[in-house]
Design a protein around this motif. Structure first.
Motif, PDB file in Angstrom:
ATOM      1  N   VAL A 125       0.848  -1.193   0.000  1.00 42.07           N
ATOM      2  CA  VAL A 125       0.000   0.000   0.000  1.00 42.07           C
ATOM      3  C   VAL A 125       0.883   1.244   0.000  1.00 42.07           C
ATOM      4  O   VAL A 125       1.794   1.379   0.820  1.00 42.07           O
ATOM      5  N   GLU A 126       0.605   2.151  -0.928  1.00 46.31           N
ATOM      6  CA  GLU A 126       1.339   3.412  -0.983  1.00 46.31           C
ATOM      7  C   GLU A 126       0.450   4.524  -0.422  1.00 46.31           C
ATOM      8  O   GLU A 126      -0.479   4.979  -1.080  1.00 46.31           O
ATOM      9  N   LEU A 127       0.733   4.919   0.774  1.00 46.71           N
ATOM     10  CA  LEU A 127      -0.036   5.985   1.404  1.00 46.71           C
ATOM     11  C   LEU A 127       0.388   7.335   0.820  1.00 46.71           C
ATOM     12  O   LEU A 127       1.571   7.571   0.606  1.00 46.71           O
ATOM     13  N   PRO A 128      -0.566   8.233   0.589  1.00 49.63           N
ATOM     14  CA  PRO A 128      -0.225   9.546   0.030  1.00 49.63           C
ATOM     15  C   PRO A 128       0.279  10.504   1.109  1.00 49.63           C
ATOM     16  O   PRO A 128      -0.339  11.537   1.401  1.00 49.63           O
ATOM     17  N   ILE A 129       1.398  10.145   1.697  1.00 48.87           N
ATOM     18  CA  ILE A 129       1.992  10.949   2.768  1.00 48.87           C
ATOM     19  C   ILE A 129       3.344  11.469   2.291  1.00 48.87           C
ATOM     20  O   ILE A 129       4.218  10.679   1.912  1.00 48.87           O
ATOM     21  N   GLN A 130       3.506  12.784   2.285  1.00 44.27           N
ATOM     22  CA  GLN A 130       4.744  13.412   1.835  1.00 44.27           C
ATOM     23  C   GLN A 130       5.526  13.945   3.033  1.00 44.27           C
ATOM     24  O   GLN A 130       5.066  14.850   3.731  1.00 44.27           O
ATOM     25  N   PRO A 131       6.717  13.405   3.289  1.00 45.81           N
ATOM     26  CA  PRO A 131       7.550  13.994   4.340  1.00 45.81           C
ATOM     27  C   PRO A 131       8.058  15.373   3.915  1.00 45.81           C
ATOM     28  O   PRO A 131       8.481  15.572   2.775  1.00 45.81           O
ATOM     29  N   LEU A 132       7.977  16.312   4.840  1.00 43.07           N
ATOM     30  CA  LEU A 132       8.524  17.645   4.633  1.00 43.07           C
ATOM     31  C   LEU A 132       9.537  17.956   5.727  1.00 43.07           C
ATOM     32  O   LEU A 132       9.350  17.560   6.876  1.00 43.07           O
ATOM     33  N   GLU A 133      10.591  18.682   5.353  1.00 35.82           N
ATOM     34  CA  GLU A 133      11.482  19.240   6.367  1.00 35.82           C
ATOM     35  C   GLU A 133      11.029  20.657   6.664  1.00 35.82           C
ATOM     36  O   GLU A 133      10.912  21.485   5.758  1.00 35.82           O
ATOM     37  N   THR A 134      10.723  20.920   7.916  1.00 40.11           N
ATOM     38  CA  THR A 134      10.278  22.241   8.329  1.00 40.11           C
ATOM     39  C   THR A 134      11.211  22.763   9.421  1.00 40.11           C
ATOM     40  O   THR A 134      12.061  22.025   9.931  1.00 40.11           O
TER      41      THR A 134
END
Length: 399
Positions: A222-231
């Motif tokens: 399963v490919e979850l539509p979650i994008q890691p961001l650096e903040t």
């Protein structure tokens, strides 16, 4: 592959020792469940989303489904800190400001009315009267002021949940990177780590933050539509002689500001962790691979400097931040959480908590309860998880 705990079978294995996993371990162990918490790095590391000095807690959401979660969380934070004996929640008022016709602010007002939450809608003159000489905004903006704000100390909070989980009998193991989860016949799951150990559990909860898509894809396809961001969060120096005007414990609020279409969304807290410094940052960041961080310089910092200069009337030095701290977001397309069963061959044996999109920390106590109940009881009491279902996205899967 050797068993990490002999023939022991845990009631629940929690993968990921940030605030969500640690809160889940606390709730599970408190129920008397045989609980195992696994963390891939050191406990209290600084590579994810659960470290640092402060997080805002507020009840002013445009979406209706967050209000009951936040309100329960206020209670659960105070209950947990009473059990541990030290403070992680510091009360404050809260202020939202932005263009008067901004749809987010209009929805916040509607939500306040829907839930009968006491609040004040302020024009520029009224805001200046409430915070004289400290906070300003354009004539066509409004402020929404209420008493349900506050600050959570994040690293201290994670340590609290882990300590309480251990007190109630949980087993905690760090430097235990989970690389796979497999079905164990009809008896639950087996969790495998990179150091060659395996653990058996009746249920598994996955709360690995920015790594959730990598692990879930490896486990299930399963490919979850979650994008890691650096903040980044920034701390800015208050002008000498005005430090007390911006300190927690007085009347200065936690705050958030939407600045209109194409603009930035700003948030911050009164001075607490660093005396004389106020935390002001931008909600958002740059896409990254969590295992290949650039440790960049920040996101829309020039826009943030302008906002500080205009809003705090020159009382906060906006030339450069004094302290900068990097953090991770795990963003879903709609910025709502994912709290759901993984499904497929795992059915209800694996529960996923992720995609907290830069605003989940405040709700960690109730999310921990919900994840525990989903895993053990198959249903969460008093919470509608429909907005957090995986099925709201179009998924690619091999199961």
């Amino acid at each position: 592959m050797q068993s990490g705990r002999g023939n022991e079978v845990f009631d629940v294995i929690i993968v990921g020792g940030g605030v969500m996993g640690s809160a889940t371990a606390y709730h599970a162990a408190k129920r008397g469940l045989r609980t195992l918490l696994l963390e891939q790095f050191d406990f209290l590391h600084h590579r994810g989303s659960s470290h640092g000095e402060s997080r805002t807690i507020r009840a002013t959401y445009p979406q209706h489904h967050y209000y009951p979660l936040v309100m329960e969380s206020y209670t659960l934070w105070q209950q947990a800190q009473a059990q541990i004996g030290y403070t992680v929640y510091f009360p404050a008022h809260h202020l939202d400001i932005g263009p008067a016709q901004d749809p987010i602010l209009r929805a916040v007002i509607d939500n306040c009315r829907r839930h009968a939450m006491p609040h004040e809608v302020l024009n520029r003159r009224q805001l200046a009267s409430k915070f004289p000489g400290r906070i300003d905004m354009p004539d066509d903006w409004i402020g929404i002021f209420n008493r349900l704000g506050g600050i959570i100390k994040p690293t201290k909070a994670v340590a609290m949940f882990q300590s309480l989980a251990h007190k109630y009998g949980a087993v905690l193991k760090d430097k235990a990177e989970v690389i796979d989860v497999k079905k164990d016949g009809e008896n639950g799951v087996v969790v495998f780590t990179s150091n060659g150990e395996s653990y058996r559990g009746r249920k598994c909860v996955v709360t690995v933050g920015a790594w959730v898509n990598k692990l879930v894809k490896k486990v299930s396809g399963v490919e979850l539509p979650i994008q890691p961001l650096e903040t980044h969060v920034f701390y800015w120096r208050v002008k000498e002689g005005h430090e007390g005007d911006f300190a927690v414990g007085g009347d200065f609020p936690t705050f958030a500001s939407c600045t209109g279409e194409g603009g930035i969304y700003v948030y911050g807290t009164p001075s607490l962790e660093f005396p004389g410094l106020v935390k002001v940052a931008v909600h958002g960041g740059n896409p990254v691979d969590p295992d290949k961080r650039p440790w960049g310089s920040g996101y829309r910092v020039q826009d943030l400097k302008k906002w500080i200069q205009q809003t705090f009337m020159g009382l906060v030095d906006s030339s450069e931040p004094v302290v900068k701290q990097a953090c991770m977001y795990s963003m879903t397309p709609d910025e709502d959480f994912i709290v759901d069963f993984l499904g497929g061959e795992f059915g209800k044996d694996v529960v996923v908590g992720g995609g907290f999109s830069g605003h989940g920390f405040k709700m960690a106590p109730v999310i921990g309860r919900v994840l525990t109940e989903l895993a053990i009881d198959g249903v969460a009491s008093g919470v509608d998880i429909k907005p957090f279902r995986i099925s709201r996205f179009s998924m690619n899967s091999r199961i």
